[in-house]
Each structure stands twice: as structure tokens, then as C-alpha cells.
Motif scaffolding. Structure first.
Motif, PDB file in Angstrom:
ATOM      1  N   PHE A  78       0.818  -1.209   0.000  1.00 44.20           N
ATOM      2  CA  PHE A  78       0.000   0.000   0.000  1.00 44.20           C
ATOM      3  C   PHE A  78       0.850   1.257   0.000  1.00 44.20           C
ATOM      4  CE2 PHE A  78      -4.002  -1.814   2.329  1.00 44.20           C
ATOM      5  CZ  PHE A  78      -4.186  -2.717   1.293  1.00 44.20           C
ATOM      6  N   GLU A  79       0.315   2.289  -0.637  1.00 46.19           N
ATOM      7  CA  GLU A  79       0.876   3.635  -0.508  1.00 46.19           C
ATOM      8  C   GLU A  79       0.564   4.085   0.914  1.00 46.19           C
ATOM      9  OE1 GLU A  79       2.250   5.722  -2.950  1.00 46.19           O
ATOM     10  OE2 GLU A  79       2.258   4.087  -4.406  1.00 46.19           O
ATOM     11  N   ASP A  80       1.562   4.543   1.642  1.00 44.27           N
ATOM     12  CA  ASP A  80       1.384   4.977   3.030  1.00 44.27           C
ATOM     13  C   ASP A  80       2.329   6.142   3.316  1.00 44.27           C
ATOM     14  OD1 ASP A  80       0.753   5.143   5.730  1.00 44.27           O
ATOM     15  OD2 ASP A  80       1.823   3.312   6.285  1.00 44.27           O
ATOM     16  N   PRO A  81       2.101   7.279   2.647  1.00 39.81           N
ATOM     17  CA  PRO A  81       3.051   8.395   2.768  1.00 39.81           C
ATOM     18  C   PRO A  81       3.199   8.942   4.180  1.00 39.81           C
ATOM     19  CG  PRO A  81       1.047   9.096   1.651  1.00 39.81           C
ATOM     20  CD  PRO A  81       0.968   7.601   1.793  1.00 39.81           C
ATOM     21  N   ASP A  82       2.165   8.819   5.008  1.00 38.53           N
ATOM     22  CA  ASP A  82       2.248   9.340   6.375  1.00 38.53           C
ATOM     23  C   ASP A  82       2.672   8.290   7.393  1.00 38.53           C
ATOM     24  OD1 ASP A  82       1.449  11.927   5.552  1.00 38.53           O
ATOM     25  OD2 ASP A  82      -0.647  11.249   5.516  1.00 38.53           O
ATOM     26  N   LYS A  83       3.015   7.099   6.916  1.00 38.04           N
ATOM     27  CA  LYS A  83       3.481   5.996   7.788  1.00 38.04           C
ATOM     28  C   LYS A  83       2.484   5.688   8.901  1.00 38.04           C
ATOM     29  CE  LYS A  83       7.383   5.856   5.524  1.00 38.04           C
ATOM     30  NZ  LYS A  83       7.206   5.318   4.209  1.00 38.04           N
ATOM     31  N   ILE A  84       1.226   5.514   8.518  1.00 37.49           N
ATOM     32  CA  ILE A  84       0.156   5.235   9.474  1.00 37.49           C
ATOM     33  C   ILE A  84       0.045   3.741   9.764  1.00 37.49           C
ATOM     34  CG2 ILE A  84      -2.346   5.371   9.834  1.00 37.49           C
ATOM     35  CD1 ILE A  84      -2.278   7.937   8.106  1.00 37.49           C
ATOM     36  N   LEU A  85       0.277   2.915   8.738  1.00 36.00           N
ATOM     37  CA  LEU A  85       0.157   1.471   8.931  1.00 36.00           C
ATOM     38  C   LEU A  85       1.212   0.966   9.906  1.00 36.00           C
ATOM     39  CD1 LEU A  85      -0.471   0.328   5.258  1.00 36.00           C
ATOM     40  CD2 LEU A  85      -2.123   0.304   7.133  1.00 36.00           C
ATOM     41  N   GLU A  86       0.818   0.004  10.726  1.00 40.01           N
ATOM     42  CA  GLU A  86       1.734  -0.602  11.688  1.00 40.01           C
ATOM     43  C   GLU A  86       2.075  -2.011  11.237  1.00 40.01           C
ATOM     44  OE1 GLU A  86       0.721  -0.008  15.875  1.00 40.01           O
ATOM     45  OE2 GLU A  86      -0.877   1.338  15.208  1.00 40.01           O
ATOM     46  N   LYS A  96      -4.494   0.166  14.210  1.00 39.99           N
ATOM     47  CA  LYS A  96      -5.130   0.018  15.522  1.00 39.99           C
ATOM     48  C   LYS A  96      -6.097   1.179  15.693  1.00 39.99           C
ATOM     49  CE  LYS A  96      -1.459  -2.374  17.977  1.00 39.99           C
ATOM     50  NZ  LYS A  96      -0.453  -2.284  19.050  1.00 39.99           N
ATOM     51  N   LEU A  97      -7.364   0.843  15.851  1.00 43.76           N
ATOM     52  CA  LEU A  97      -8.403   1.865  15.950  1.00 43.76           C
ATOM     53  C   LEU A  97      -9.035   1.803  17.324  1.00 43.76           C
ATOM     54  CD1 LEU A  97      -9.675   0.766  12.510  1.00 43.76           C
ATOM     55  CD2 LEU A  97      -8.564   2.951  12.930  1.00 43.76           C
ATOM     56  N   ARG A  98      -9.002   2.924  18.029  1.00 46.56           N
ATOM     57  CA  ARG A  98      -9.530   2.987  19.394  1.00 46.56           C
ATOM     58  C   ARG A  98     -10.807   3.817  19.505  1.00 46.56           C
ATOM     59  NH1 ARG A  98      -4.095   2.694  19.454  1.00 46.56           N
ATOM     60  NH2 ARG A  98      -3.182   1.127  20.819  1.00 46.56           N
ATOM     61  N   ASP A 102     -10.532   7.819  15.000  1.00 47.57           N
ATOM     62  CA  ASP A 102      -9.415   7.135  14.347  1.00 47.57           C
ATOM     63  C   ASP A 102      -9.752   6.718  12.920  1.00 47.57           C
ATOM     64  OD1 ASP A 102      -7.660   7.385  16.440  1.00 47.57           O
ATOM     65  OD2 ASP A 102      -7.900   5.316  17.156  1.00 47.57           O
ATOM     66  N   VAL A 103     -11.031   6.487  12.629  1.00 47.43           N
ATOM     67  CA  VAL A 103     -11.431   6.084  11.276  1.00 47.43           C
ATOM     68  C   VAL A 103     -11.001   7.144  10.273  1.00 47.43           C
ATOM     69  CG1 VAL A 103     -13.387   5.574   9.763  1.00 47.43           C
ATOM     70  CG2 VAL A 103     -13.341   4.652  12.090  1.00 47.43           C
ATOM     71  N   GLU A 104     -11.209   8.400  10.632  1.00 48.59           N
ATOM     72  CA  GLU A 104     -10.793   9.493   9.748  1.00 48.59           C
ATOM     73  C   GLU A 104      -9.318   9.825   9.946  1.00 48.59           C
ATOM     74  OE1 GLU A 104     -11.977  14.089   8.872  1.00 48.59           O
ATOM     75  OE2 GLU A 104     -13.573  12.688   9.411  1.00 48.59           O
ATOM     76  N   ASN A 105      -8.883   9.916  11.200  1.00 54.15           N
ATOM     77  CA  ASN A 105      -7.494  10.300  11.483  1.00 54.15           C
ATOM     78  C   ASN A 105      -6.483   9.322  10.890  1.00 54.15           C
ATOM     79  OD1 ASN A 105      -8.481  12.472  12.927  1.00 54.15           O
ATOM     80  ND2 ASN A 105      -8.227  11.492  14.924  1.00 54.15           N
ATOM     81  N   LYS A 106      -6.842   8.058  10.843  1.00 54.96           N
ATOM     82  CA  LYS A 106      -5.937   7.041  10.287  1.00 54.96           C
ATOM     83  C   LYS A 106      -6.307   6.681   8.852  1.00 54.96           C
ATOM     84  CE  LYS A 106      -4.296   5.328  14.660  1.00 54.96           C
ATOM     85  NZ  LYS A 106      -3.828   4.170  15.414  1.00 54.96           N
ATOM     86  N   ASN A 107      -7.258   7.429   8.289  1.00 56.94           N
ATOM     87  CA  ASN A 107      -7.584   7.348   6.873  1.00 56.94           C
ATOM     88  C   ASN A 107      -7.931   5.924   6.409  1.00 56.94           C
ATOM     89  OD1 ASN A 107      -8.053   8.565   4.456  1.00 56.94           O
ATOM     90  ND2 ASN A 107      -5.978   9.373   4.210  1.00 56.94           N
ATOM     91  N   VAL A 108      -8.824   5.272   7.133  1.00 56.13           N
ATOM     92  CA  VAL A 108      -9.193   3.887   6.827  1.00 56.13           C
ATOM     93  C   VAL A 108      -9.657   3.739   5.381  1.00 56.13           C
ATOM     94  CG1 VAL A 108     -10.766   2.003   7.394  1.00 56.13           C
ATOM     95  CG2 VAL A 108      -9.726   3.335   9.234  1.00 56.13           C
ATOM     96  N   SER A 109     -10.508   4.633   4.900  1.00 53.68           N
ATOM     97  CA  SER A 109     -11.011   4.532   3.527  1.00 53.68           C
ATOM     98  C   SER A 109      -9.870   4.539   2.504  1.00 53.68           C
ATOM     99  CB  SER A 109     -11.976   5.668   3.202  1.00 53.68           C
ATOM    100  OG  SER A 109     -13.202   5.450   3.833  1.00 53.68           O
TER     101      SER A 109
END
Length: 116
Positions: A78-86, A96-98, A102-109
Motif C-alpha cells: 500500500f501507498e502509506d506516505p504518512d506511515k500510518i500502517l503498523e 489500531k483503531l480505538r 481514528d477512522v478518519e485520522n488514520k484514513n481507513v477509507s
């Protein structure tokens, strides 16, 4: 997406509603995102969570004690320019969604759209 067409998935959702009611809204939101972007997705219970597949498995949602983990089978691609994926495994990556935020902040879509 309210109910699953898969009886075992629906039973798992019902169990989550009973034992982890604080995580139900987040779980259902994640499923909504999946089916919005990939309406032909099939779901089944596996590894204690909900696995998603089209031609092959591409990810899953797993309710944990303090978060929900959204796992992507080939997240390494995946493209992950902000290094969000763990995750540092060979292929799999996760979010990890708490909270609903987080759905928006971690850009799930953004990540779900990348599923092939």
C-alpha cells in the motif's frame, strides 16, 4: 451495513454487541467502509475476527481488549506516505483503531480503496 448475510459473522457481531458494546459502532463503521468500496466482498469468521475476501483474502477486523485491529493481508504494497500502517512483517500491515475519530485520522477509507 446492519446485518451480515453470513450466519457465523452475524453471530460474532451479536456477541460483540453483548460483550464489547463499546466497540460495536466502530466495528460496524469499518464494515460499512469495506462494503462501500468493495460491494462484492465476502466475509467469514476466521481467527476470531471477520475476514474479508474477493478473489482471495485481503484483510480482516479483529476486536481486541483496548482497540480494533484492521489487518491488511498485503499491506506492505500500500501507498502509506504518512506511515500510518503498523507492522513490520513481510506482507501484513494493520491499523489500531480505538475510537470513531481514528477512522478518519488514520484514513481507513484510503487504505481500503487500495485493496486489489
Amino acid at each position: 451495513m446492519a446485518n451480515s448475510h453470513n450466519e457465523k459473522v452475524q453471530q460474532l457481531i451479536n456477541d460483540i454487541e453483548m460483550y464489547h458494546p463499546d466497540k460495536l459502532e466502530l466495528l460496524m463503521k469499518l464494515r460499512d467502509i469495506v462494503f462501500h468500496h468493495h460491494p462484492k466482498t465476502l466475509e467469514r469468521v476466521m481467527y476470531g475476527g471477520i475476514m474479508f475476501s474477493m478473489e482471495s483474502d485481503y484483510g480482516g477486523i479483529f476486536v481486541r481488549k483496548k482497540h480494533i485491529s484492521f489487518e491488511f493481508t498485503s499491506g506492505n504494497e500500500f501507498e502509506d506516505p504518512d506511515k500510518i500502517l503498523e507492522g513490520k512483517g513481510k506482507f501484513r500491515r494493520h491499523l489500531k483503531l480505538r475510537s470513531m475519530e481514528d477512522v478518519e485520522n488514520k484514513n481507513v477509507s484510503y487504505f481500503v480503496k487500495q485493496v486489489q
